[in-house]
Design an enzyme around this catalytic site. Structure first.
Site, short mmCIF file in Angstrom:
data_model
loop_
_atom_site.label_atom_id
_atom_site.label_comp_id
_atom_site.label_asym_id
_atom_site.label_seq_id
_atom_site.Cartn_x
_atom_site.Cartn_y
_atom_site.Cartn_z
CD GLU A 27 -7.76 -0.31 -2.82
OE1 GLU A 27 -8.31 -1.42 -2.66
OE2 GLU A 27 -8.18 0.75 -2.30
CG ASP B 171 -5.98 5.57 -3.25
OD1 ASP B 171 -5.24 4.61 -2.97
OD2 ASP B 171 -7.07 5.43 -3.85
#
Length: 388
Positions: A135, A73
């Site tokens: 994350e 991400d």
């Protein structure tokens, strides 16, 4: 190899894997690449099927493997002014521009480019690829992956987390605890404030308490702390509430985080805030409105990476790079999650954290080349028997 890696990186940048959106297309791309190299690949979906982790293995499924890990991400580009399309990689003056180039698709691209080389050289010691989701919003994916790995018959012994460190070896970092605190008050007309409970006012007082604690934490820094800054920090990310000028705000929300250098600091902050709400704020709020409330949602409580005397991952990367010593950083990673699984862990990857999360994020071409050299040497390392 560098040109191939840059091509893969360009493909990865084209997947707009902002944390609020799905990463499934990117994970399918990575799975195809790894399967083509001969890896055993598991794509592990989240509970609603919008996102996934990926865990892949080259070599035997036995204990003692080495994990190469990165998150899929990226942070949003909203309200940022870019000189190029953030999701279309551009190269100029030896720099590769695009959202996620350094944080941290550059490292992922390098590992994928090297997968066929690893496949040819690995004999006894397995190599694992661990790519996660979310994350940036609390290491949620890594937490789910950790639960999955605990159920497996084999346990890796070392992990390299490829966050941007300028290829420096990082053996420790602070934890990252993120929270959203919500205030429920009572709506009313602004001209009669005593008949309502202004949630914004209580949120402001809560923020003031956080700022007091922020200053107090400076005096609690461990005597030989190697962190910069050496104390636990608190940051107020957002304060939202209310609608218009003349209405008592019935709701408010504070988004905040702390980065503890020691678990005792986190405990101190949380207990102080609970006591402040229970003994001061809530009695005042509920005197006017019995249903007034303050609730705190844990977005993520990710432990830091604790420096240890004996760290195989540090030794391996030191041997591969020739670097002496290891540093600490203040930003957080998923490293502590892997350490809690019993692995020796370091953070080492291409790029600078100073470029992350900004408009015109970039990765130096030379940094990517250095990363590939590390991985090429690691391939030779994986040809040797695993320790023990």
């Amino acid at each position: 190899m560098l040109d191939r890696t840059i091509e893969i990186l360009s493909d990865l940048i084209a997947f707009p894997t902002v944390s609020s959106d799905s990463n499934l297309e990117m994970m399918a791309y990575l799975a195809d690449r790894l399967e083509a190299a001969g890896a055993k690949v598991d794509v592990l979906s989240d509970a609603v099927g919008r996102k996934a982790n990926l865990f892949a293995t080259l070599g035997p499924e036995i204990d003692g493997g080495i994990v190469l890990s990165g998150h899929s991400d990226v942070v949003p580009v909203t309200d940022q002014v870019w000189s190029t399309d953030p999701f279309k990689m551009a190269e100029r003056d030896g720099r590769l521009f695009g959202r996620g180039t350094c944080d941290m698709k550059g490292f992922i691209a390098a590992t994928i480019a090297m997968a066929p080389v690893f496949a040819k050289k690995i004999q006894h010691r397995p190599l694992h690829f661990a790519f996660t989701y979310d994350e940036e919003t609390g290491c949620i994916g890594a937490g789910h992956l950790a639960k999955e790995l605990k159920q497996r018959a084999f346990r890796p012994s070392a992990a390299i987390i490829g966050e941007p460190t300028g290829m420096r070896i990082i053996e420790g970092h602070k934890g990252c605890y993120e929270y959203t605190t919500r205030f429920q008050g009572l709506e009313g007309h602004g001209s009669i404030p005593d008949q309502g409970v202004n949630a914004v006012e209580y949120a402001v007082r809560y923020v003031a308490r956080l700022l007091d604690l922020k200053n107090e934490l400076r005096s609690k820094a461990p005597p030989r702390s190697r962190f910069e800054p050496p104390w636990t920090t608190i940051n107020i990310g957002a304060l939202n509430g209310g609608t218009v000028h003349n209405v008592i705000a019935p709701k408010a929300q504070v988004d905040w985080e702390m980065r503890p250098v020691q678990v005792s600091d986190a405990t101190f902050v949380k207990e102080d805030l609970k006591r402040y709400c229970r003994e001061v704020l809530l009695p005042e709020m509920q005197k006017t409105h019995a249903d007034a409330d303050i609730t705190t949602e844990i977005i993520g409580e990710v432990d830091g990476l604790v420096p240890v005397d004996h760290n195989e991952a540090r030794r391996i990367v030191s041997e591969l790079t020739g670097a002496n010593g290891a540093d600490l950083v203040s930003f957080g990673t998923e490293a502590g999650i892997f350490q809690n699984l019993g692995m020796d862990v370091v953070v080492c990857g291409p790029g600078s954290i100073e470029q992350a999360h900004k408009a015109d994020e970039y990765l130096e071409r030379d940094q990517l080349a250095q990363c590939l050299k590390l991985l090429e040497r690691l391939a030779d390392k994986c040809a040797a028997p695993a320790p023990g």
